[in-house]
Design a protein around this motif. Structure first.
Motif, PDB file in Angstrom:
ATOM      1  N   LEU A   1       0.793  -1.368  -0.038  1.00  0.00           N
ATOM      2  CA  LEU A   1       0.096   0.024  -0.161  1.00  0.00           C
ATOM      3  C   LEU A   1       0.821   1.135  -0.076  1.00  0.00           C
ATOM      4  CD1 LEU A   1      -2.790   1.565   0.280  1.00  0.00           C
ATOM      5  CD2 LEU A   1      -2.541   1.147   2.773  1.00  0.00           C
ATOM      6  N   LEU A   2       1.852   1.240   0.913  1.00  0.00           N
ATOM      7  CA  LEU A   2       2.731   2.423   0.960  1.00  0.00           C
ATOM      8  C   LEU A   2       3.639   2.600  -0.369  1.00  0.00           C
ATOM      9  CD1 LEU A   2       4.255   4.590   2.540  1.00  0.00           C
ATOM     10  CD2 LEU A   2       6.175   2.668   2.940  1.00  0.00           C
ATOM     11  N   LEU A   3       4.013   1.450  -1.049  1.00  0.00           N
ATOM     12  CA  LEU A   3       4.717   1.680  -2.293  1.00  0.00           C
ATOM     13  C   LEU A   3       3.762   2.080  -3.389  1.00  0.00           C
ATOM     14  CD1 LEU A   3       7.510   0.978  -3.757  1.00  0.00           C
ATOM     15  CD2 LEU A   3       6.709  -1.326  -4.049  1.00  0.00           C
ATOM     16  N   HIS A   4       2.650   1.678  -3.386  1.00  0.00           N
ATOM     17  CA  HIS A   4       1.732   1.943  -4.586  1.00  0.00           C
ATOM     18  C   HIS A   4       1.118   3.438  -4.380  1.00  0.00           C
ATOM     19  CE1 HIS A   4      -1.330  -0.300  -7.325  1.00  0.00           C
ATOM     20  NE2 HIS A   4      -0.781   0.816  -7.938  1.00  0.00           N
ATOM     21  N   ALA A   5       0.889   3.851  -3.284  1.00  0.00           N
ATOM     22  CA  ALA A   5       0.365   4.975  -2.920  1.00  0.00           C
ATOM     23  C   ALA A   5       1.441   6.209  -3.397  1.00  0.00           C
ATOM     24  CB  ALA A   5      -0.106   5.335  -1.423  1.00  0.00           C
ATOM     25  N   SER A   6       2.729   5.732  -2.921  1.00  0.00           N
ATOM     26  CA  SER A   6       3.668   6.856  -3.144  1.00  0.00           C
ATOM     27  C   SER A   6       4.116   6.753  -4.618  1.00  0.00           C
ATOM     28  CB  SER A   6       5.062   5.992  -2.437  1.00  0.00           C
ATOM     29  OG  SER A   6       4.814   6.368  -0.792  1.00  0.00           O
ATOM     30  N   LEU A   7       4.160   5.470  -5.318  1.00  0.00           N
ATOM     31  CA  LEU A   7       4.441   5.490  -6.832  1.00  0.00           C
ATOM     32  C   LEU A   7       3.467   6.579  -7.535  1.00  0.00           C
ATOM     33  CD1 LEU A   7       5.908   2.129  -7.222  1.00  0.00           C
ATOM     34  CD2 LEU A   7       7.188   4.156  -7.487  1.00  0.00           C
ATOM     35  N   GLU A   8       2.107   6.416  -7.224  1.00  0.00           N
ATOM     36  CA  GLU A   8       1.137   7.197  -7.812  1.00  0.00           C
ATOM     37  C   GLU A   8       1.196   8.623  -7.500  1.00  0.00           C
ATOM     38  OE1 GLU A   8       0.413   5.388 -10.013  1.00  0.00           O
ATOM     39  OE2 GLU A   8      -1.051   3.905  -9.571  1.00  0.00           O
ATOM     40  N   ALA A   9       1.550   8.921  -6.033  1.00  0.00           N
ATOM     41  CA  ALA A   9       1.743  10.379  -5.799  1.00  0.00           C
ATOM     42  C   ALA A   9       2.849  11.044  -6.537  1.00  0.00           C
ATOM     43  CB  ALA A   9       2.068  10.486  -4.214  1.00  0.00           C
ATOM     44  N   ALA A  10       3.971  10.057  -6.744  1.00  0.00           N
ATOM     45  CA  ALA A  10       5.038  10.762  -7.495  1.00  0.00           C
ATOM     46  C   ALA A  10       4.596  11.166  -8.946  1.00  0.00           C
ATOM     47  CB  ALA A  10       6.296   9.750  -7.401  1.00  0.00           C
ATOM     48  N   ARG A  11       3.818  10.226  -9.555  1.00  0.00           N
ATOM     49  CA  ARG A  11       3.279  10.274 -10.880  1.00  0.00           C
ATOM     50  C   ARG A  11       2.498  11.457 -11.051  1.00  0.00           C
ATOM     51  NH1 ARG A  11       2.929   7.653 -15.117  1.00  0.00           N
ATOM     52  NH2 ARG A  11       3.352   5.727 -14.371  1.00  0.00           N
ATOM     53  N   LEU A  12       1.578  11.849  -9.851  1.00  0.00           N
ATOM     54  CA  LEU A  12       0.848  13.029  -9.855  1.00  0.00           C
ATOM     55  C   LEU A  12       1.768  14.182  -9.876  1.00  0.00           C
ATOM     56  CD1 LEU A  12      -2.239  11.969  -8.098  1.00  0.00           C
ATOM     57  CD2 LEU A  12      -2.069  12.072 -10.448  1.00  0.00           C
ATOM     58  N   GLY A  13       2.822  14.168  -9.111  1.00  0.00           N
ATOM     59  CA  GLY A  13       3.760  15.255  -8.980  1.00  0.00           C
ATOM     60  C   GLY A  13       4.766  15.538 -10.018  1.00  0.00           C
ATOM     61  N   GLY A  14       4.798  14.674 -11.019  1.00  0.00           N
ATOM     62  CA  GLY A  14       5.684  14.735 -12.238  1.00  0.00           C
ATOM     63  C   GLY A  14       6.845  14.195 -11.955  1.00  0.00           C
ATOM     64  N   ASP A  15       7.185  13.238 -10.690  1.00  0.00           N
ATOM     65  CA  ASP A  15       8.279  12.607 -10.540  1.00  0.00           C
ATOM     66  C   ASP A  15       8.388  11.255 -10.809  1.00  0.00           C
ATOM     67  OD1 ASP A  15       8.996  14.919  -8.979  1.00  0.00           O
ATOM     68  OD2 ASP A  15       7.995  14.272  -7.307  1.00  0.00           O
ATOM     69  N   ALA A  16       7.324  10.493 -11.548  1.00  0.00           N
ATOM     70  CA  ALA A  16       7.377   9.453 -11.951  1.00  0.00           C
ATOM     71  C   ALA A  16       8.456   9.154 -13.141  1.00  0.00           C
ATOM     72  CB  ALA A  16       5.905   8.892 -12.294  1.00  0.00           C
ATOM     73  N   PRO A  17       9.297   7.988 -13.089  1.00  0.00           N
ATOM     74  CA  PRO A  17      10.457   7.847 -14.029  1.00  0.00           C
ATOM     75  C   PRO A  17       9.775   7.007 -15.098  1.00  0.00           C
ATOM     76  CG  PRO A  17      10.710   6.554 -12.206  1.00  0.00           C
ATOM     77  CD  PRO A  17       9.498   7.370 -11.903  1.00  0.00           C
ATOM     78  N   VAL A  18       8.422   6.722 -15.261  1.00  0.00           N
ATOM     79  CA  VAL A  18       7.993   5.377 -15.614  1.00  0.00           C
ATOM     80  C   VAL A  18       7.486   5.439 -17.296  1.00  0.00           C
ATOM     81  CG1 VAL A  18       5.731   4.088 -15.389  1.00  0.00           C
ATOM     82  CG2 VAL A  18       6.958   5.143 -13.611  1.00  0.00           C
ATOM     83  N   PRO A  19       7.722   4.309 -17.968  1.00  0.00           N
ATOM     84  CA  PRO A  19       6.708   4.122 -18.715  1.00  0.00           C
ATOM     85  C   PRO A  19       6.250   2.863 -17.995  1.00  0.00           C
ATOM     86  CG  PRO A  19       8.696   3.308 -19.582  1.00  0.00           C
ATOM     87  CD  PRO A  19       9.026   3.876 -18.375  1.00  0.00           C
ATOM     88  N   ARG A  20       4.892   2.593 -18.052  1.00  0.00           N
ATOM     89  CA  ARG A  20       4.117   1.724 -17.142  1.00  0.00           C
ATOM     90  C   ARG A  20       4.279   0.311 -17.707  1.00  0.00           C
ATOM     91  NH1 ARG A  20      -0.132   2.103 -13.073  1.00  0.00           N
ATOM     92  NH2 ARG A  20      -0.065   4.446 -12.630  1.00  0.00           N
ATOM     93  N   THR A  21       4.790   0.002 -19.083  1.00  0.00           N
ATOM     94  CA  THR A  21       4.724  -1.069 -19.410  1.00  0.00           C
ATOM     95  C   THR A  21       6.099  -1.406 -20.075  1.00  0.00           C
ATOM     96  OG1 THR A  21       3.716  -0.840 -21.466  1.00  0.00           O
ATOM     97  CG2 THR A  21       2.295  -1.798 -19.699  1.00  0.00           C
ATOM     98  N   GLY A  22       6.522  -2.508 -20.641  1.00  0.00           N
ATOM     99  CA  GLY A  22       7.690  -2.779 -21.106  1.00  0.00           C
ATOM    100  C   GLY A  22       9.110  -2.542 -20.441  1.00  0.00           C
ATOM    101  N   GLY A  23      10.174  -2.993 -21.078  1.00  0.00           N
ATOM    102  CA  GLY A  23      11.425  -2.851 -20.167  1.00  0.00           C
ATOM    103  C   GLY A  23      11.969  -4.102 -20.289  1.00  0.00           C
ATOM    104  N   ARG A  24      12.634  -4.714 -21.212  1.00  0.00           N
ATOM    105  CA  ARG A  24      13.502  -5.622 -21.190  1.00  0.00           C
ATOM    106  C   ARG A  24      14.847  -5.121 -20.287  1.00  0.00           C
ATOM    107  NH1 ARG A  24      11.529 -10.124 -22.804  1.00  0.00           N
ATOM    108  NH2 ARG A  24       9.893 -10.425 -24.607  1.00  0.00           N
ATOM    109  N   GLY A  25      15.644  -6.200 -19.847  1.00  0.00           N
ATOM    110  CA  GLY A  25      16.715  -5.868 -19.179  1.00  0.00           C
ATOM    111  C   GLY A  25      16.626  -5.996 -17.514  1.00  0.00           C
ATOM    112  N   ARG A  26      17.937  -5.980 -16.949  1.00  0.00           N
ATOM    113  CA  ARG A  26      17.835  -6.003 -15.472  1.00  0.00           C
ATOM    114  C   ARG A  26      18.222  -4.725 -14.870  1.00  0.00           C
ATOM    115  NH1 ARG A  26      18.389 -10.868 -13.648  1.00  0.00           N
ATOM    116  NH2 ARG A  26      20.394 -10.778 -12.551  1.00  0.00           N
TER     117      ARG A  26
END
Length: 188
Positions: free
Chosen positions: A163-188
């Motif tokens: 819950l903490l992790l998910h809420a924090s990642l979504e809050a970061a997305r809303l703050g423009g801090d999300a580093p994400v594409p939500r899908t994809g990403g081969r590699g380690r």
């Protein structure tokens, strides 16, 4: 009921519009007015609509709801261009957070791991679904989850930590801090 135009940002471009409603449960006039106003703004502009309220006592709360809704509209394509507070679901919680929890901040510097965490959490912790969505082998997913736990401290297998992790990642997305594409990403 209040609406925020454009973008919902806290900056100087935010505008509040109060719309009197014939019926408190019918937000169509506000949505229509907001959509019409957006049509005159640059492409990509978003807006937020608060819940209906009575009197001036609710104005501060409506302003907060409309701003939060506009931030969600800017970050979540399926809720754009006009997000209504009552339709945000779990995004209401993330929108009211001041930002990500400090334990999760180091994860934001690792876009591959942050994206993996979001996809895994969005897949309700299903390794097979998350691995398929990410296009990686399950063992690669498990390796990334171990790295996420080592980086953040919270164990992703624990419900409270998820819950903490998910809420924090979504809050970061809303703050423009999300580093994400939500899908994809081969590699380690």
């Amino acid at each position: 009921m209040a609406a925020v135009l454009p973008g919902g940002a806290a900056g100087p471009a935010a505008v509040a519009v109060l719309v009197p409603l014939a019926h408190a449960g019918d937000l169509r006039p506000a949505g229509a007015l907001t959509a019409a106003a957006l049509a005159a703004l640059p492409a990509g502009s978003t807006a937020g609509v608060s819940a209906a309220g009575h009197g001036t006592g609710a104005l501060a709360q409506q302003w907060q709801q409309a701003r939060a809704s506009a931030r969600v509209a800017a970050a979540v394509p399926r809720l754009s261009p006009v997000a209504h507070w009552g339709e945000l679901g779990a995004w209401r919680t993330a929108a009211l957070l001041p930002g990500p929890d400090p334990a999760v901040v180091p994860l934001l510097a690792e876009p591959l791991l942050a994206g993996t965490a979001e996809v895994w959490l969005d897949c309700a912790g299903s390794a097979s679904r998350a691995a398929a969505a990410l296009g990686v082998h399950r063992q690669t997913l498990y390796s990334r989850l171990a790295r996420i736990a080592a980086l953040t401290g919270p164990d992703p297998a624990d419900g409270e930590h998820r819950l903490l992790l998910h809420a924090s990642l979504e809050a970061a997305r809303l703050g423009g801090d999300a580093p994400v594409p939500r899908t994809g990403g081969r590699g380690r």
